[in-house]
Design an enzyme around this catalytic site. Structure first.
Site, PDB file in Angstrom:
ATOM      1  N   ARG A   1      12.904  -1.545  -4.228  1.00  0.00           N
ATOM      2  CA  ARG A   1      12.016  -1.078  -3.153  1.00  0.00           C
ATOM      3  C   ARG A   1      12.387   0.343  -2.746  1.00  0.00           C
ATOM      4  O   ARG A   1      11.517   1.160  -2.443  1.00  0.00           O
ATOM      5  CB  ARG A   1      12.098  -2.041  -1.967  1.00  0.00           C
ATOM      6  CG  ARG A   1      11.543  -3.418  -2.314  1.00  0.00           C
ATOM      7  CD  ARG A   1      11.800  -4.423  -1.217  1.00  0.00           C
ATOM      8  NE  ARG A   1      11.283  -5.746  -1.540  1.00  0.00           N
ATOM      9  CZ  ARG A   1      11.964  -6.705  -2.163  1.00  0.00           C
ATOM     10  NH1 ARG A   1      13.208  -6.479  -2.555  1.00  0.00           N
ATOM     11  NH2 ARG A   1      11.419  -7.872  -2.419  1.00  0.00           N
TER      12      ARG A   1
ATOM     13  N   ASP B   1      11.164 -12.901   3.528  1.00  0.00           N
ATOM     14  CA  ASP B   1      12.434 -13.368   2.947  1.00  0.00           C
ATOM     15  C   ASP B   1      12.935 -14.615   3.692  1.00  0.00           C
ATOM     16  O   ASP B   1      13.500 -15.526   3.089  1.00  0.00           O
ATOM     17  CB  ASP B   1      13.487 -12.261   3.019  1.00  0.00           C
ATOM     18  CG  ASP B   1      12.912 -10.930   2.569  1.00  0.00           C
ATOM     19  OD1 ASP B   1      13.279 -10.443   1.494  1.00  0.00           O
ATOM     20  OD2 ASP B   1      12.059 -10.378   3.294  1.00  0.00           O
TER      21      ASP B   1
ATOM     22  N   ARG C   1      11.151 -17.455   2.368  1.00  0.00           N
ATOM     23  CA  ARG C   1      11.679 -17.829   1.035  1.00  0.00           C
ATOM     24  C   ARG C   1      12.972 -18.643   1.185  1.00  0.00           C
ATOM     25  O   ARG C   1      13.198 -19.605   0.450  1.00  0.00           O
ATOM     26  CB  ARG C   1      11.945 -16.556   0.213  1.00  0.00           C
ATOM     27  CG  ARG C   1      10.669 -15.916  -0.288  1.00  0.00           C
ATOM     28  CD  ARG C   1      10.906 -14.573  -0.940  1.00  0.00           C
ATOM     29  NE  ARG C   1       9.673 -14.091  -1.567  1.00  0.00           N
ATOM     30  CZ  ARG C   1       9.397 -12.830  -1.822  1.00  0.00           C
ATOM     31  NH1 ARG C   1      10.266 -11.871  -1.524  1.00  0.00           N
ATOM     32  NH2 ARG C   1       8.263 -12.482  -2.391  1.00  0.00           N
TER      33      ARG C   1
ATOM     34  N   HIS D   1      14.921  -5.343   4.039  1.00  0.00           N
ATOM     35  CA  HIS D   1      14.025  -6.130   3.185  1.00  0.00           C
ATOM     36  C   HIS D   1      14.226  -5.544   1.787  1.00  0.00           C
ATOM     37  O   HIS D   1      13.565  -4.605   1.379  1.00  0.00           O
ATOM     38  CB  HIS D   1      12.568  -5.986   3.638  1.00  0.00           C
ATOM     39  CG  HIS D   1      11.580  -6.504   2.619  1.00  0.00           C
ATOM     40  ND1 HIS D   1      11.563  -7.811   2.187  1.00  0.00           N
ATOM     41  CD2 HIS D   1      10.588  -5.885   1.934  1.00  0.00           C
ATOM     42  CE1 HIS D   1      10.614  -7.956   1.289  1.00  0.00           C
ATOM     43  NE2 HIS D   1      10.005  -6.808   1.112  1.00  0.00           N
TER      44      HIS D   1
HETATM   45  N1  LIG Z   1       7.019  -5.777   3.060  1.00  0.00           N
HETATM   46  C1  LIG Z   1       6.798  -6.715   2.148  1.00  0.00           C
HETATM   47  O1  LIG Z   1       7.280  -7.860   2.315  1.00  0.00           O
HETATM   48  C2  LIG Z   1       5.983  -6.374   0.927  1.00  0.00           C
HETATM   49  C3  LIG Z   1       5.643  -7.362  -0.023  1.00  0.00           C
HETATM   50  C4  LIG Z   1       4.869  -6.976  -1.131  1.00  0.00           C
HETATM   51  C5  LIG Z   1       4.499  -5.649  -1.285  1.00  0.00           C
HETATM   52  N2  LIG Z   1       4.872  -4.734  -0.350  1.00  0.00           N
HETATM   53  C6  LIG Z   1       4.506  -3.316  -0.461  1.00  0.00           C
HETATM   54  O2  LIG Z   1       3.156  -3.117  -0.061  1.00  0.00           O
HETATM   55  C7  LIG Z   1       2.674  -1.897  -0.654  1.00  0.00           C
HETATM   56  C8  LIG Z   1       1.314  -2.154  -1.300  1.00  0.00           C
HETATM   57  O3  LIG Z   1       1.477  -2.989  -2.424  1.00  0.00           O
HETATM   58  P1  LIG Z   1       0.223  -3.409  -3.311  1.00  0.00           P
HETATM   59  O4  LIG Z   1       0.695  -4.382  -4.308  1.00  0.00           O
HETATM   60  O5  LIG Z   1      -0.939  -3.721  -2.431  1.00  0.00           O
HETATM   61  O6  LIG Z   1      -0.082  -1.997  -4.050  1.00  0.00           O
HETATM   62  P2  LIG Z   1      -1.467  -1.558  -4.700  1.00  0.00           P
HETATM   63  O7  LIG Z   1      -1.149  -0.437  -5.629  1.00  0.00           O
HETATM   64  O8  LIG Z   1      -2.217  -2.728  -5.193  1.00  0.00           O
HETATM   65  O9  LIG Z   1      -2.290  -0.966  -3.457  1.00  0.00           O
HETATM   66  C9  LIG Z   1      -1.949   0.185  -2.770  1.00  0.00           C
HETATM   67  C10 LIG Z   1      -3.236   0.751  -2.161  1.00  0.00           C
HETATM   68  O10 LIG Z   1      -2.901   1.883  -1.367  1.00  0.00           O
HETATM   69  C11 LIG Z   1      -3.953   2.809  -1.523  1.00  0.00           C
HETATM   70  N3  LIG Z   1      -3.485   4.144  -1.138  1.00  0.00           N
HETATM   71  C12 LIG Z   1      -2.640   4.976  -1.802  1.00  0.00           C
HETATM   72  N4  LIG Z   1      -2.491   6.115  -1.099  1.00  0.00           N
HETATM   73  C13 LIG Z   1      -3.234   6.004   0.028  1.00  0.00           C
HETATM   74  C14 LIG Z   1      -3.485   6.849   1.131  1.00  0.00           C
HETATM   75  N5  LIG Z   1      -2.925   8.061   1.208  1.00  0.00           N
HETATM   76  N6  LIG Z   1      -4.302   6.395   2.096  1.00  0.00           N
HETATM   77  C15 LIG Z   1      -4.878   5.193   2.020  1.00  0.00           C
HETATM   78  N7  LIG Z   1      -4.692   4.346   0.986  1.00  0.00           N
HETATM   79  C16 LIG Z   1      -3.876   4.754   0.010  1.00  0.00           C
HETATM   80  C17 LIG Z   1      -4.324   2.712  -3.000  1.00  0.00           C
HETATM   81  O11 LIG Z   1      -5.626   3.268  -3.254  1.00  0.00           O
HETATM   82  C18 LIG Z   1      -4.261   1.208  -3.204  1.00  0.00           C
HETATM   83  O12 LIG Z   1      -5.521   0.594  -2.948  1.00  0.00           O
HETATM   84  C19 LIG Z   1       3.768  -1.470  -1.651  1.00  0.00           C
HETATM   85  O13 LIG Z   1       4.553  -0.443  -1.080  1.00  0.00           O
HETATM   86  C20 LIG Z   1       4.586  -2.735  -1.846  1.00  0.00           C
HETATM   87  O14 LIG Z   1       5.906  -2.455  -2.255  1.00  0.00           O
HETATM   88  C21 LIG Z   1       5.578  -5.065   0.757  1.00  0.00           C
END
Ligand SMILES: NC(=O)c1ccc[n+]([C@@H]2O[C@H](COP(=O)([O-])OP(=O)(O)OC[C@H]3O[C@@H](n4cnc5c(N)ncnc54)[C@H](O)[C@@H]3O)[C@@H](O)[C@H]2O)c1
Length: 314
Positions: free
Chosen positions: A91, A151, A154, A178
């Site tokens: 991450r 987490d 999980r 995380h």
């Molecule tokens: N906190 C958690 O528990 C957790 C769990 C899973 C994923 N995540 C995180 O969530 C984030 C998103 O993951 P995902 O699988 O949906 O990714 P993804 O690539 O499917 O989606 C990301 C989206 O962000 C958009 N985007 C990019 N730049 C942008 C901007 N400047 N303004 C607006 N939109 C923008 C993209 O067009 C895309 O639709 C990642 O950073 C991932 O690591 C966090």
């Protein structure tokens, strides 16, 4: 008279996670308005259309693709924009890319009222939460991250499978980052007020293999990403749970990520500790009695996050 809850939520970033969050919220009946914002306008429009067509099967809700201006009157803005982990990436590897996205997006959200809550989900969520606090200048009550809520679920899932008890009857927290340095709080994990080892003895079960459970919880994200490329269902329900606690003023205890200002001697960084979540946002993190090893591991986790914050020059 009590203020009415604001039932509008904005989701910024409508990729796998954002779209799943929108789906979970739309099906929950909790909100009346959902605005989806993405740099890829067509994607936001497509997701909004697809979700809106469930109208006949869900509680009335207005769902549309919008702009940052449309986020101004939302009670909660959920930030899921940016890059996600590719197989083998941590991450923290996403740090610079997603900080750039945050720096570009957050200033566009400055028009909202002081009551609005900004909930970070994009990774590395702890560091981005800290950055969001710096960028917006808002109170730590109002800006926090989904942290280790996922987490902790999980952890409870793994214990549930071993102990044969519903996850909702298992109290167990993951704290800290995380990410790779997160800390499973074995000393506080309990079922019906009884420590896990004792519960297993009483129930005639073998002791839990702590190392195995720790590995399952810590590596769950990597395991899922190596198989299907992303994780989004469980996190979207974790986010829905946080929103529910806010909207319904539930005073639920959740391990969200937020500013730590002195707990366990840790200052000036964001990480997860259990905190009460209600309509005001995130309450003070609870400084629970940890074992010496857990406290040391939590401080190590804080150091790793502070290093990452330093790399951003914050
Ligand atoms: N906190 C958690 O528990 C957790 C769990 C899973 C994923 N995540 C995180 O969530 C984030 C998103 O993951 P995902 O699988 O949906 O990714 P993804 O690539 O499917 O989606 C990301 C989206 O962000 C958009 N985007 C990019 N730049 C942008 C901007 N400047 N303004 C607006 N939109 C923008 C993209 O067009 C895309 O639709 C990642 O950073 C991932 O690591 C966090």
């Amino acid at each position: 008279m009590e203020a009415e809850a604001n039932l509008k939520i904005a989701v910024v970033g409508v990729g796998a996670v954002g779209a799943s969050v929108a789906y979970a919220l739309a099906m929950s009946g909790l909100v009346t308005e959902l605005v989806l914002v993405d740099i890829n306008q067509a994607k936001a429009e497509g997701e909004a259309m697809d979700l809106a067509h469930a109208a006949a099967f869900a509680k009335p809700i207005r769902i549309y693709a919008g702009t940052y201006e449309d986020c101004n009157d939302a009670g909660i803005v959920i930030f899921t924009a940016g890059a996600s982990q590719k197989p083998g990436e941590t991450r923290l590897d996403l740090l610079q890319r997603n900080y750039a996205v945050l720096k570009e997006s957050l200033p566009k959200l400055q028009g909202g009222s002081g009551d609005r809550i900004i909930l970070l989900v994009s990774n590395p969520v702890d560091v981005l939460t800290y950055a969001a606090l710096k960028i917006t200048g808002l109170s730590p009550e109002k800006v926090f991250g989904s942290g280790t809520v996922l987490d902790s679920s999980r952890f409870r899932h793994s214990l549930s499978r071993h102990c044969g008890v519903a996850p909702r009857n298992i109290h167990a927290y993951v704290v800290g980052e995380h990410g790779d340095s997160e800390v499973l709080l074995w000393s506080l994990a309990n079922i019906a007020g009884t420590g896990i080892d004792r519960y297993c003895r009483l129930a005639g079960l073998p002791p839990v293999n702590r190392q195995e459970v720790d590995g399952h919880v810590r590596n769950a994200g990597y395991e899922i990403i190596s198989r299907k490329g992303a994780t989004y269902y469980a996190v979207s329900l974790a986010v829905k749970q946080i929103c529910e606690s806010i909207i319904r003023d539930e005073n639920t205890i959740l391990t969200v990520s937020g500013l730590i200002d002195g707990a366990y001697g840790i200052r000036d960084c964001c990480l997860s500790l259990p905190a009460v979540i209600n309509s005001k946002g995130r309450g003070r993190p609870l400084e629970l009695p940890l074992s010496r090893e857990e406290e040391a591991a939590l401080r190590r986790s804080a150091e790793i996050l502070k290093e990452a914050i330093k790399r951003l020059g914050l």
